[in-house]
Design an enzyme around this catalytic site. Structure first.
Site, PDB file in Angstrom:
ATOM      1  N   HIS A  38       0.826  -1.199   0.000  1.00 30.23           N
ATOM      2  CA  HIS A  38       0.000   0.000   0.000  1.00 30.23           C
ATOM      3  C   HIS A  38       0.869   1.262   0.000  1.00 30.23           C
ATOM      4  O   HIS A  38       0.672   2.171  -0.805  1.00 30.23           O
ATOM      5  CB  HIS A  38      -0.917  -0.023   1.227  1.00 30.23           C
ATOM      6  CG  HIS A  38      -1.780   1.184   1.363  1.00 30.23           C
ATOM      7  ND1 HIS A  38      -3.032   1.265   0.820  1.00 30.23           N
ATOM      8  CD2 HIS A  38      -1.551   2.374   1.980  1.00 30.23           C
ATOM      9  CE1 HIS A  38      -3.537   2.458   1.092  1.00 30.23           C
ATOM     10  NE2 HIS A  38      -2.674   3.154   1.797  1.00 30.23           N
ATOM     11  N   GLU A  39       1.842   1.294   0.894  1.00 31.86           N
ATOM     12  CA  GLU A  39       2.687   2.495   0.998  1.00 31.86           C
ATOM     13  C   GLU A  39       3.565   2.673  -0.242  1.00 31.86           C
ATOM     14  O   GLU A  39       3.752   3.792  -0.720  1.00 31.86           O
ATOM     15  CB  GLU A  39       3.550   2.435   2.260  1.00 31.86           C
ATOM     16  CG  GLU A  39       2.748   2.513   3.561  1.00 31.86           C
ATOM     17  CD  GLU A  39       1.836   3.739   3.629  1.00 31.86           C
ATOM     18  OE1 GLU A  39       2.210   4.798   3.097  1.00 31.86           O
ATOM     19  OE2 GLU A  39       0.738   3.618   4.191  1.00 31.86           O
ATOM     20  N   HIS A  42       1.535   4.169  -2.971  1.00 31.72           N
ATOM     21  CA  HIS A  42       1.475   5.637  -2.909  1.00 31.72           C
ATOM     22  C   HIS A  42       2.725   6.246  -3.531  1.00 31.72           C
ATOM     23  O   HIS A  42       2.662   7.208  -4.288  1.00 31.72           O
ATOM     24  CB  HIS A  42       1.415   6.122  -1.449  1.00 31.72           C
ATOM     25  CG  HIS A  42       0.058   6.079  -0.834  1.00 31.72           C
ATOM     26  ND1 HIS A  42      -1.051   6.671  -1.393  1.00 31.72           N
ATOM     27  CD2 HIS A  42      -0.370   5.529   0.336  1.00 31.72           C
ATOM     28  CE1 HIS A  42      -2.107   6.483  -0.600  1.00 31.72           C
ATOM     29  NE2 HIS A  42      -1.713   5.787   0.453  1.00 31.72           N
ATOM     30  N   GLU A 101      -6.025   6.594  -1.975  1.00 25.23           N
ATOM     31  CA  GLU A 101      -6.071   5.409  -1.111  1.00 25.23           C
ATOM     32  C   GLU A 101      -6.447   4.173  -1.915  1.00 25.23           C
ATOM     33  O   GLU A 101      -5.837   3.117  -1.769  1.00 25.23           O
ATOM     34  CB  GLU A 101      -7.064   5.622   0.031  1.00 25.23           C
ATOM     35  CG  GLU A 101      -6.555   6.531   1.125  1.00 25.23           C
ATOM     36  CD  GLU A 101      -5.252   6.035   1.718  1.00 25.23           C
ATOM     37  OE1 GLU A 101      -5.165   4.848   2.056  1.00 25.23           O
ATOM     38  OE2 GLU A 101      -4.309   6.821   1.809  1.00 25.23           O
TER      39      GLU A 101
END
Ligand SMILES: [Zn+2]
Length: 181
Positions: A38-39, A42, A101
């Site tokens: 997820h990070e 981003h 997100e």
């Protein structure tokens, strides 16, 4: 990073920082891979640089020259700190948008599959996050509210795609595949 906060973030350059508070929620390496994915998602999508338009940054800097930091509301303070690049140091992170997100979730689940983690762990991770943070304040994950239900639902939509990648991945990891639902 030592902190009770249930959060993580990606530094410019791609290092992912976990707050110690998120580790029990991760529970297993599949959960860790979900957060990492997820990070990094981003970072790959360059959400950090998009988060604040250049013009806005200039405006904030001008404002901060005229008003002292302590006179600003907490939201403005955070923006200024983020602009100055010291936000992360204090565990102050600007929220990502809902779209960002979702995008990070999508990229993340595909990346964890490529890396050989069963993507179904992403669903169980976010279910635990929902429990752990229900109504609480966690700067990044929580404040932009793709509601946990939306998040889990989207992740379920992406499972087929991710599972295909996972099955052909050459890097099967130690996380045991979850039993079929
Ligand atoms: Zn995020």
């Amino acid at each position: 990073m030592q902190s009770k906060q249930i959060n993580a973030f990606c530094l410019p350059g791609g290092k992912v920082v976990f707050y110690t508070g998120i580790i029990p929620v991760c529970e297993n390496d599949g959960g860790m891979a979900t957060v990492m994915g997820h990070e990094i998602g981003h970072a790959l999508a360059r959400h950090g640089s998009q988060r604040m338009a250049q013009k806005k940054i200039v405006g904030i800097i001008q404002q901060s020259a005229a008003v002292s930091l302590s006179d600003m509301d907490p939201n403005q303070q955070r923006q200024v700190m983020a602009v100055l690049g010291i936000g992360a140091q204090f565990g102050i992170l600007l929220p990502y948008s809902r779209e960002h997100e979702s995008e990070a979730d999508h990229l993340g689940v595909l990346m964890m599959a490529v890396a050989g983690y069963d993507p179904r762990y992403s669903v169980t991770f976010w279910q635990r996050m929902a429990k752990a943070t229900g109504g609480g304040k966690t700067p990044e994950f929580q404040s932009t509210h793709p509601s946990h239900e939306t998040r889990v639902r989207q992740l379920e939509d992406w499972q087929e795609e991710a599972l295909q990648i996972y099955k052909s991945s050459q890097h099967q990891q130690s996380s045991r595949p979850l039993p079929n639902r």
